[in-house]
Structure formats: C-alpha cells, structure tokens
Design a protein around this motif. Structure first.
Motif, mmCIF file in Angstrom:
data_model
loop_
_atom_site.group_PDB
_atom_site.id
_atom_site.type_symbol
_atom_site.label_atom_id
_atom_site.label_comp_id
_atom_site.label_asym_id
_atom_site.label_seq_id
_atom_site.Cartn_x
_atom_site.Cartn_y
_atom_site.Cartn_z
ATOM 1 N N UNK A 224 -22.506 50.169 -5.630
ATOM 2 C CA UNK A 224 -23.027 50.287 -4.257
ATOM 3 C C UNK A 224 -21.894 50.282 -3.236
ATOM 4 N N UNK A 225 -20.928 49.387 -3.440
ATOM 5 C CA UNK A 225 -19.842 49.220 -2.461
ATOM 6 C C UNK A 225 -18.522 49.846 -2.908
ATOM 7 N N UNK A 226 -18.510 50.545 -4.054
ATOM 8 C CA UNK A 226 -17.293 51.177 -4.603
ATOM 9 C C UNK A 226 -16.163 50.157 -4.782
ATOM 10 N N UNK A 227 -16.411 49.145 -5.628
ATOM 11 C CA UNK A 227 -15.471 48.040 -5.812
ATOM 12 C C UNK A 227 -14.810 48.094 -7.188
ATOM 13 N N UNK A 228 -13.563 47.616 -7.264
ATOM 14 C CA UNK A 228 -12.926 47.418 -8.565
ATOM 15 C C UNK A 228 -13.192 45.982 -9.030
ATOM 16 N N UNK A 229 -12.678 45.620 -10.200
ATOM 17 C CA UNK A 229 -12.962 44.290 -10.761
ATOM 18 C C UNK A 229 -12.368 43.164 -9.916
ATOM 19 N N UNK B 245 -8.894 36.132 -10.354
ATOM 20 C CA UNK B 245 -7.756 36.324 -11.246
ATOM 21 C C UNK B 245 -8.147 37.110 -12.499
ATOM 22 N N UNK B 246 -9.322 36.815 -13.073
ATOM 23 C CA UNK B 246 -9.761 37.533 -14.271
ATOM 24 C C UNK B 246 -10.082 38.993 -13.924
ATOM 25 N N UNK B 247 -10.651 39.233 -12.738
ATOM 26 C CA UNK B 247 -10.880 40.617 -12.288
ATOM 27 C C UNK B 247 -9.568 41.363 -12.125
ATOM 28 N N UNK B 248 -8.561 40.662 -11.580
ATOM 29 C CA UNK B 248 -7.224 41.248 -11.402
ATOM 30 C C UNK B 248 -6.618 41.609 -12.761
ATOM 31 N N UNK B 249 -6.731 40.689 -13.743
ATOM 32 C CA UNK B 249 -6.196 40.955 -15.085
ATOM 33 C C UNK B 249 -6.905 42.142 -15.735
ATOM 34 N N UNK B 250 -8.220 42.217 -15.529
ATOM 35 C CA UNK B 250 -8.990 43.326 -16.108
ATOM 36 C C UNK B 250 -8.551 44.670 -15.530
#
Length: 425
Positions: free
Chosen positions: A52-57, A380-385
């Motif tokens: 919906x918001x075009x987001x990354x992890x 942090x986990x989203x950043x690592x992904x």
C-alpha cells in the motif's frame, strides 16, 4: 418474609456472588489480550501494508520500532502520573484512546500519518503496564496472587495468537483490506476499556495516600535509591541485559516470523497466522511450568542456563530446517522455553536483589531496559533482510544476542537470598 426467613436467603445469595478479585482478573486478562493483539496483529499483514505504501523491509520494521519507542519512553512518566491522578482513571483513558488510535491507524492515507498514529498509540498503551500491576495487587488476595497474576499474564499469549489468526484470515484468506483488522481491534479495545471501567475498583484517595506515606517512611529508613545505584548492582544489571537479549529474540519472532513464513517458506493465508500463533500459545504452559519448577528449586541461575540455550537452538532451527514438521516443532519448543517462560524467573530475581522500598523504580527500569530491544529489533532485522536478501540473518542475530545473554549470566552471583538496597555487596 420474616427476618428469620430472609437470613438463609441472604446467605444463599452470598454463595453465588462472584468475588471482586475474579472480576478484576477477568478484566485485566482481557486488557492484556487486546494490548498485545493490537501490538502484533499487523505483523502477518506487513506485506500488504508495504504494498500500500511502497515500503522496503527496513521501513516496515520502523512501523513496530516507532510504536515500541514511544511505548518504552512513556512507561516511567505514566507510572508517575498514575500515582498523582489515579491509576484506574489513567489506565481507562489510555486504554480507550489506544483503541481509538488503533482504528485511526487504518484510516491513514499516507505512511507518515500511519507512523504518527502508531507512535501516539504506543504512548497511550504505556498507561496500562504500571497501573494494572498496582490495581491487581490491591484486588487479588495474597494467597491467590500467584495464580491470579499467571491468569492475567496468559492474556498476552492469547491476544498475540488471536491477533495473528484473525488478521491473516481476514486479509490473506478473505482478501479484505489490511485496514479492516485495525477497525475491528480498535472497536473491541474501546469496549474492553469500558468493561474495565465498570468492573475494576480503586482504593479511595485516603487509602492510597496512607500507602504512599508508608512507602515513603520505609524508603527514608534506608539508603536513597537512584537509577545509577541500581545499575551499579551487578546482579540487577545482568538481569536487565539478559531480559534485553530474551525480548530481542521474542520481538524478532513475533514481528518477522509471519513474513518469513510467507516469503521464504511459501505458506499462504491463515496458515501464516496459525503457525505464528504457536509461539505465544505454547508460551502459556511454558511460563506456568517454568515458574513452578524454579520456585521448587529455589535457585534461578541453573534454570536460566537451561532455558536460554534451548530457546537459541530452537530459533536457529526455525530458519535452518526445511521440513514443515520440524519447523513447527522448533516454534513450539521456542514458545515453551523462550522469553515468556524466562520472564517470571527474571522478575523474581529483581525482587530478590533490591529492597521492597525500591521495587517501583527497579521494575520500571527492568521494563525500560527490556523493551529497548523491541525498539531496535524490528528495524534492525528489516535492515539486515534488505542488505542480505534473506530474513534468516535476522533470526541468526537473535541467536547471537541470546548467546551473549547466556555469557553475561555466568557473572551472576547467586548465593543465600539477600536483599540489597541498589548496591551490590
């Protein structure tokens, strides 16, 4: 009817009266259910929110991090305000506002507005933790306090599981908009807030002020306790850091497991919610059994050395094994031996290493230090992904953090039970 005839009737009615503490336990259990359902129900549908918001992890992780950041910062001020303005009043107002803001989050047209709504929701939910413990301690008789507290705490696991299952079923199975669960949980939370207002009582201002005076007198008899003096207590500092490592692992699981199952294991629809719900559901008997055995043993350190390694291995196995049966087994084992099983032991450890007059500040600091990991882990986990292309690295980071917690626990000194006034002897 004569007075003699009415007396047996009154005694009969008394038998069927529900004790007040039962009502309080029921209300607070529902409270914990919806506090936690609202924190985590969006995790199985993070992918839909991202589309919906075009987001990354990394940005998706920020959704949870911003909520826990404001929730953590508001904890200690909320406790102070509740003492000044009334615990029940602050709890009910904050709880109802939490429900309204949950619903409002689903209405936001832009990502910035969504983040702001989640941030304010985090502040409003902070009014529950301290006041609830104070009010339930007043309500539950001492001989029933352990079982009453265990029932109340079980609401957390039930709420997380309920949130996972309902949101994944409605959005991923039924194809509804991701905002629908926000509206449903918003309305249910407001209704529970009203129920708490009806069922829960608070001691009058006279009784409350007497208690404050007694606490102040007992505190003045001993050494003045500060945050710094508590952090100088080696056992307390180690306990806080072990809690941080434990909550880090739990936050990784409840935040990213649904998306991991969907994107990297190919599960679909309500399967995602049902499998993710195994962790909070398994944690309920895990916490009860762990508390019972720990009390029987009378020592905490050996038990921690059993729980943390098993939880770490289970987290590692969650991303390493390929078989669905083994994956489910690993998640159930983590639920039984993970964060929620460890919590009562760490809480008891705090109470054994600080004087009663310092309980308020000690437990506020305990919760603050632990919840800081809920701020760091989602982002942090989203950043690592995003950097590695796999969520497995985030789960492995949780295993490493748990291992650090285990090493720190080696420096914990456990001897005959002694109370310290914030200074390690």
């Amino acid at each position: 009817m004569t007075p003699r005839e009415t007396q047996p009737q009154m005694q009969q009615n008394k038998k069927f009266m529900i004790p007040y503490w039962w009502k309080a336990v029921f209300a607070f259990t529902l409270g914990w259910m919806f506090i936690n359902a609202n924190k985590y129900f969006l995790n199985p549908i993070l992918g839909e929110i991202g589309l919906e918001y075009s987001l990354n992890n990394t940005q998706l992780g920020l959704v949870n991090s911003i909520f826990f950041l404001t929730y953590t910062i508001a904890q200690i001020p909320a406790g102070a305000f509740s003492d000044k303005f009334g615990r029940k009043k602050l709890l009910v107002i904050g709880f109802i506002l939490y429900g309204i803001l949950t619903g409002v989050s689903g209405l936001m047209a832009g990502f910035t507005g969504f983040l702001v709504a989640r941030a304010i929701a985090g502040i409003s939910s902070a009014t529950y933790y301290g006041p609830q413990f104070a009010l339930s301690s007043e309500a539950i008789p001492e001989k029933h306090r352990t079982v009453g507290s265990a029932i109340i705490n079980s609401g957390s696991g039930i709420g997380i599981a309920f949130g996972f299952i309902l949101s994944s079923t409605l959005v991923l199975d039924k194809g509804m908009s991701w905002s629908v669960p926000f509206y449903i949980f918003g309305v249910l939370t407001v209704l529970v807030g009203i129920l708490i207002a009806v069922l829960v009582k608070e001691k009058g201002p006279d009784a409350a002020s007497k208690q404050s005076e007694q606490l102040e007198k007992s505190s003045n008899k001993g050494e003045k306790v500060s945050v710094l003096s508590l952090l100088k207590n080696r056992n307390l500092l180690i306990t806080f850091l072990v809690l941080f490592s434990s909550i880090y692992g739990f936050t990784v699981v409840v935040t990213w497991l649904p998306k991991f199952l969907e994107t990297e294991r190919g599960f679909e629809g309500s399967q995602v919610g049902l499998i993710s719900a195994l962790v909070p559901l398994a944690s309920i008997p895990g916490a009860l059994v762990a508390s019972y055995i720990s009390d029987r043993l009378g020592r905490k350190k050996p038990f921690v050395f059993v729980l943390i390694p098993i939880a770490a291995v289970a987290l590692w196995a969650t991303v390493y094994v390929q078989s669905t049966a083994l994956l489910i087994t690993a998640l159930v084992i983590y639920g039984l031996f993970g964060k929620i099983a460890l919590d009562p032991i760490l809480i008891s450890t705090v109470s054994e290493n600080v004087d009663k007059s310092a309980y308020g500040i000690a437990f506020s600091l305990f919760n603050f230090m632990g919840m800081m990991s809920s701020v760091i882990a989602p982002w942090f986990v989203g950043f690592l992904a995003d950097k590695t292309g796999s969520m497995a690295t985030g789960f492995y980071s949780a295993v490493i953090v748990l291992a650090v917690g285990l090493v720190l626990m080696m420096f914990f000194k456990e001897g005959p039970t002694e109370k310290a006034m914030g200074v390690q002897k």
